[in-house]
Design a protein around this motif. Structure first.
Motif, short mmCIF file in Angstrom:
data_model
loop_
_atom_site.label_atom_id
_atom_site.label_comp_id
_atom_site.label_asym_id
_atom_site.label_seq_id
_atom_site.Cartn_x
_atom_site.Cartn_y
_atom_site.Cartn_z
N LYS A 365 17.32 -7.50 -4.07
CA LYS A 365 18.29 -8.08 -3.43
C LYS A 365 19.56 -7.02 -3.97
O LYS A 365 19.55 -6.57 -4.96
N ALA A 366 20.54 -6.76 -3.08
CA ALA A 366 21.66 -6.31 -3.08
C ALA A 366 22.87 -7.48 -2.97
O ALA A 366 22.88 -8.00 -2.15
N ILE A 367 23.87 -7.25 -4.16
CA ILE A 367 24.73 -8.48 -4.25
C ILE A 367 26.03 -7.98 -4.16
O ILE A 367 26.29 -7.02 -5.13
N PRO A 368 26.76 -8.29 -3.04
CA PRO A 368 28.20 -7.58 -3.00
C PRO A 368 29.08 -8.06 -4.33
O PRO A 368 28.79 -9.10 -4.73
N VAL A 369 29.92 -7.09 -4.48
CA VAL A 369 30.78 -7.39 -5.80
C VAL A 369 31.47 -8.65 -5.76
O VAL A 369 31.83 -9.25 -6.60
N THR A 370 31.89 -8.99 -4.49
CA THR A 370 32.76 -10.14 -4.17
C THR A 370 31.97 -11.49 -4.57
O THR A 370 32.50 -12.35 -4.55
N SER A 371 30.67 -11.28 -4.45
CA SER A 371 29.91 -12.50 -4.93
C SER A 371 29.09 -12.41 -6.14
O SER A 371 28.51 -13.51 -6.62
N LEU A 372 29.46 -11.40 -6.89
CA LEU A 372 28.74 -11.17 -8.12
C LEU A 372 29.41 -12.19 -9.34
O LEU A 372 30.58 -12.53 -9.22
N LYS A 373 28.50 -12.60 -10.36
CA LYS A 373 29.12 -13.64 -11.31
C LYS A 373 28.48 -13.55 -12.46
O LYS A 373 27.47 -12.87 -12.44
N VAL A 374 29.05 -13.78 -13.50
CA VAL A 374 28.47 -13.79 -14.80
C VAL A 374 27.10 -14.49 -14.86
O VAL A 374 26.96 -15.37 -14.28
N GLY A 375 26.21 -13.66 -15.59
CA GLY A 375 24.72 -14.01 -15.50
C GLY A 375 23.73 -13.41 -14.42
O GLY A 375 22.54 -13.52 -14.65
N ASP A 376 24.60 -12.85 -13.43
CA ASP A 376 23.69 -12.22 -12.48
C ASP A 376 23.05 -10.97 -13.24
O ASP A 376 23.40 -10.36 -13.99
N GLU A 377 21.78 -10.55 -12.63
CA GLU A 377 21.13 -9.18 -13.13
C GLU A 377 21.25 -8.24 -12.31
O GLU A 377 20.97 -8.31 -10.86
N VAL A 378 21.54 -7.17 -12.74
CA VAL A 378 21.71 -5.86 -11.82
C VAL A 378 20.93 -4.61 -12.58
O VAL A 378 20.59 -4.75 -13.76
N LEU A 379 20.69 -3.66 -11.51
CA LEU A 379 19.81 -2.35 -12.27
C LEU A 379 20.82 -1.26 -12.79
O LEU A 379 21.77 -1.15 -12.11
N VAL A 380 20.36 -0.75 -13.80
CA VAL A 380 21.39 0.45 -14.50
C VAL A 380 20.19 1.25 -15.09
O VAL A 380 19.07 1.28 -15.05
N ARG A 381 20.62 2.51 -15.06
CA ARG A 381 19.88 3.45 -15.65
C ARG A 381 20.65 4.17 -17.22
O ARG A 381 21.68 4.33 -17.25
N LYS A 382 19.78 3.70 -18.25
CA LYS A 382 20.26 3.99 -19.58
C LYS A 382 20.10 5.67 -19.87
O LYS A 382 18.91 6.05 -19.36
#
Length: 400
Positions: A365-382
């Motif tokens: 899923k892609a979550i709009p930043v307007t719906s993003l909340k603390v505790g949500d998981e997102v993908l990053v590249r370290k």
């Protein structure tokens, strides 16, 4: 139809080498997904099998020969044994020889035939199924653009042998290698400047990099805060992005967020599958060569890395960059160990979204930043935190 031996020249040489790269991924255009605010991602198609390309370099220039040998390309074709012997005295090479309209190896085995064309009608007269050897070289008389590269590829579809087109520079070579996504089997690079050797090698290096996936990891959102106005950058590409694709962007070089493209329609705006609303001017963005660039440095003609939710990536050309003052949101996230914190600013808009990991239902899923909340998981590249002019270096650095 063939190139005369006089047109080839008695002492002209073809330097040839083999290189391979992963052909650009084919992606389905019929994917449909639910609308915002929670966007179910469709599975990305698997990449096609690796496509091996053959490259011959046509030159009389010793520097061009040396540049090829230094890059591991050691098979050369000559119009005379004198030149072959001369070059063999300074470099370890495997010579092939031109004899009239044909090319032979050292054992006098015919390895290629050459045909010349100057119009579309002449192309139609070439019968690939009747070619006696496995390698066919197409030599254009005049401007190759009179006969589009796509026409050449289409004419030889299904041909069991190898088809190469003579190219006068590395840019032409790339056109023939990528036409109709798959391209010809190879090219003959007819140059006297070693810069074309270097540029074509760089091209293959970039394509070879796509054989590996970028490792994406999960990070947990720890902060979402409206921060005010800033100059944000929209990156418009010369390529269409599919659901699940976007750019790697971040405030810190040590961690880049996968920012989704605007390929999905909303109730407020039509789909713009060529665009990523990437963030403010200070942010890093991943570019080819394992480098980063500031978003403010991007401009028409630059290349960036387009990444999907599985880490598969490809290069794309920037067509336009738009910088405008817009309201921003600060997003911070921490990796599972909790040691590193990653940060990104994004426009406060429903069309701007981050990609999240698998939810166990076979999709993402892609979550709009307007719906993003603390505790949500997102993908990053370290990645390494220290950078100098976009290149990763080993150095102590603090980013906060």
């Amino acid at each position: 139809m063939a190139v005369s031996s006089s047109s080839l020249g008695s002492a002209k040489a073809l330097a040839c080498f083999h290189a391979s790269y992963l052909a650009p991924r084919r992606t389905a255009s019929s994917s449909t997904c639910p609308r915002l605010p929670s966007i179910k991602m469709c599975a990305s198609p698997a990449p096609p099998a690796e496509s091996r390309k053959t490259v011959w370099v046509w030159t009389e220039n010793r520097q061009v020969m040396t540049a090829a040998v230094e890059r591991g390309w050691s098979t050369f074709l000559f119009g005379s044994k004198d030149l072959a012997n001369d070059w063999s005295s300074t470099a370890r090479i495997l010579p092939l020889y031109i004899d009239g309209l044909e090319i032979f190896d050292e054992g006098n085995k015919k390895v290629a035939a050459i045909s010349k064309i100057s119009s579309p009608s002449e192309l139609q007269l070439i019968q690939p199924d009747n070619v006696e050897v496995q390698n066919t070289v197409i030599h254009f008389q005049g401007d190759w653009q009179v006969i589009p590269a796509e026409n050449i590829v289409a004419a030889f579809q299904g041909f069991a042998g190898t088809v190469l087109a003579v190219s006068k520079n590395s840019t032409e070579a790339q056109v023939f290698l990528e036409a109709l996504e798959q391209g010809l089997d190879g090219v003959v690079l007819k140059v006297e400047n070693m810069d074309d050797i270097i540029k074509l090698k760089d091209y293959f290096d970039r394509r070879n990099e796509t054989k590996s996936q970028l490792q994406l990891t999960k990070a947990t959102v720890s902060k979402v805060e409206v921060v005010g106005m800033g100059d944000r950058v929209c990156v418009d590409l010369c390529s269409i992005m599919q659901p699940g694709e976007g750019l790697l962007v971040g405030s810190y070089a040590r961690g880049m967020f996968l920012v989704h493209s605007e390929c999905l329609e909303t109730n407020y705006i039509a789909s713009r599958p060529f665009r990523v609303n990437a963030g403010p001017v200070h942010a890093y963005v991943t570019v080819p060569g394992d480098k980063t660039s500031y978003l403010s440095e991007l401009r028409s003609g630059r290349e960036v890395i387009v990444v999907d939710q599985n880490g598969l990536w490809r290069t794309a050309i920037v067509g336009r960059v738009k910088i405008e003052s817009r309201p921003l949101i600060l997003v911070e996230a921490k990796e599972s160990s909790g040691h590193d914190t990653y940060s990104i600013f994004l426009q406060n808009a429903e069309t701007v979204a981050l990609i999240t990991p698998d939810r166990g239902s076979g999709g993402r899923k892609a979550i709009p930043v307007t719906s993003l909340k603390v505790g949500d998981e997102v993908l990053v590249r370290k990645q390494g935190g220290a950078r100098h002019t976009g290149i990763e270096i080993q150095e102590f650095i603090v980013e906060k």
